[in-house]
Design an enzyme around this catalytic site. Structure first.
Site, PDB file in Angstrom:
ATOM      1  N   ASP A 197       0.816  -1.214   0.000  1.00 57.38           N
ATOM      2  CA  ASP A 197       0.000   0.000   0.000  1.00 57.38           C
ATOM      3  C   ASP A 197       0.846   1.259   0.000  1.00 57.38           C
ATOM      4  OD1 ASP A 197      -1.917  -2.178   1.122  1.00 57.38           O
ATOM      5  OD2 ASP A 197      -3.164  -0.491   0.475  1.00 57.38           O
TER       6      ASP A 197
ATOM      7  N   ASN B  13       1.480  -3.118   4.172  1.00 54.87           N
ATOM      8  CA  ASN B  13       0.523  -3.925   3.414  1.00 54.87           C
ATOM      9  C   ASN B  13      -0.491  -4.490   4.407  1.00 54.87           C
ATOM     10  OD1 ASN B  13      -0.343  -4.986   0.835  1.00 54.87           O
ATOM     11  ND2 ASN B  13       0.259  -7.012   1.569  1.00 54.87           N
TER      12      ASN B  13
HETATM   13  O1  MRU Z   1      -7.807  -2.715   2.751  1.00 53.86           O
HETATM   14  P1  MRU Z   1      -7.538  -3.087   1.325  1.00 53.86           P
HETATM   15  O2  MRU Z   1      -8.339  -4.258   0.859  1.00 53.86           O
HETATM   16  O3  MRU Z   1      -7.640  -1.895   0.411  1.00 53.86           O
HETATM   17  O4  MRU Z   1      -6.023  -3.541   1.348  1.00 53.86           O
HETATM   18  C1  MRU Z   1      -5.411  -3.981   0.181  1.00 53.86           C
HETATM   19  C2  MRU Z   1      -4.055  -4.519   0.405  1.00 53.86           C
HETATM   20  O5  MRU Z   1      -3.491  -4.462   1.462  1.00 53.86           O
HETATM   21  C3  MRU Z   1      -3.380  -5.041  -0.784  1.00 53.86           C
HETATM   22  O6  MRU Z   1      -2.586  -6.119  -0.485  1.00 53.86           O
HETATM   23  C4  MRU Z   1      -2.545  -3.864  -1.323  1.00 53.86           C
HETATM   24  O7  MRU Z   1      -3.362  -2.746  -1.565  1.00 53.86           O
HETATM   25  C5  MRU Z   1      -1.903  -4.138  -2.543  1.00 53.86           C
HETATM   26  S1  MRU Z   1      -3.088  -4.039  -3.803  1.00 53.86           S
HETATM   27  C6  MRU Z   1      -2.275  -4.245  -5.228  1.00 53.86           C
END
Ligand code: MRU
Length: 341
Positions: free
Chosen positions: A227, A237
């Site tokens: 992220d 992440n």
């Molecule tokens: O809370 P989310 O579902 O938005 O979190 C997503 C993640 O942590 C993913 O692993 C990350 O965004 C990478 S997406 C390519």
């Protein structure tokens, strides 16, 4: 991405613009229901990011870009729209990157929808390259573990962590994927497994707590998304990523992070500066509408964790594979030339 509906399959993106509307797959109700929802106003887009109709760092970024396009088309105050969109979720850097990219494009007089479409298209192209470089790391008959959903749903199309897996499978490699369920929202079990099923890629869902056992057994590599990545290679992440990274390090399983350069935040020196989103405790104490914890019990729900660069074997990017020690030398300007993001 390919979506199977009975005997028919269709190609669809996680988010796109069509006929004056921003359209997206409602990711909250997958895999039970496949539903496309439409938005015509940036405030609705902000709400869709906040309530996780759309999620995953690059998809959040592309959606915010479309939100800015709607704001421009509807004559809204662009600075206000930018601030509203940036306030939706704190951790994913792509959100901030995309909104600033759109502010620049709009200032230059670009057509709002063309600019947002261009942003989304470039994300997809970067994912294609991540797939190409990442697939070279994967050997025949490897078992690959992933976490959360870093697939097409999270990145407009193709994916980051899932891109090398998709590409290796297309190349005819006989791979197998271990998908950790990813409590509390179950993005692994609900979204990643759904994507792999649609593509016909063999996989098993495992509970988060089985990661170490499966690494001891026969896991050849771990690939996760990110992220936000700091200048020193520390990264945030989905919660549970840190545990996997430490286990992989201890067990000498290669641990890769797949992400486009739009996830790298060069303004922060280390992961200590990453803001970690805390979400509602009901996501932990309830599953769907059903409470599973005793009613007196309280819960904490950090949505992301931060993993130190020392646990990362390499970053799979659109520029190739970067070692954590190589990131510090990079400068954002290198990637923003010639219309690149
Ligand atoms: O809370 P989310 O579902 O938005 O979190 C997503 C993640 O942590 C993913 O692993 C990350 O965004 C990478 S997406 C390519």
């Amino acid at each position: 991405m390919r979506v199977l509906q009975g005997k028919r399959s269709r190609e669809v993106r996680a988010v796109w613009h069509q006929g004056g509307k921003v359209r997206m797959i409602d990711q909250r109700i997958l895999p039970e229901r496949f539903k496309i929802v439409d938005f015509t106003d940036y405030l609705q887009i902000a709400e869709a990011i906040k309530n996780m109709t759309v999620r995953g760092a690059p998809s959040i970024g592309a959606t915010a870009a479309y939100g800015m396009a709607l704001a421009a088309r509807n004559g809204a105050d662009l600075q206000e729209a930018a601030a509203t969109l940036k306030a939706t979720r704190p951790t994913a850097y792509d959100l901030f990157y995309a909104v600033d990219h759109m502010l620049n494009s709009l200032e230059l007089g670009d057509d709002p929808v063309d600019a947002a479409d261009g942003y989304a298209d470039q994300i997809v192209e970067k994912c294609r390259l991540i797939g190409k470089y990442g697939a070279d790391l994967i050997d025949e008959e490897w078992n690959i573990m992933t976490h959360c959903n870093a697939g097409a749903l999270a990145t407009v199309d193709i994916g980051t962590a899932l891109a090398p897996i998709r590409t290796a499978w297309t190349q005819g490699k006989h791979i197998f994927v271990y998908v950790s369920e990813t409590r509390p929202r179950l993005q692994g079990m609900k979204l990643t497994a759904w994507e792999l099923y649609n593509e016909g890629i063999p996989h098993n869902v495992i509970v988060d707590g089985a990661s170490g056992a499966m690494m001891c057994r026969d896991t050849n590599m771990v690939i996760v998304g990110a992220d936000r990545i700091a200048a020193n290679g520390d990264f945030a992440n989905k919660i549970g990523t840190f545990d996997k990274a430490v286990l992989a390090h201890e067990l000498a399983v290669p641990f890769y992070v797949a992400a486009p350069m739009s996830t790298f935040d060069f303004s922060i020196v280390s992961g200590d500066e990453i803001v970690i989103e805390d979400r509602a405790e009901e996501e932990v104490t309830m599953i769907g509408n059903k409470r599973i914890a005793p009613k007196e019990v309280t819960a904490l729900n950090p949505s992301f964790d931060m993993t130190r660069a020392k646990y990362v074997t390499g970053f799979i990017t659109e520029m190739g594979i970067l070692r954590p020690s190589e990131i510090g030398a990079l400068r954002k300007e290198q990637f923003s030339e010639e219309g690149d993001l």
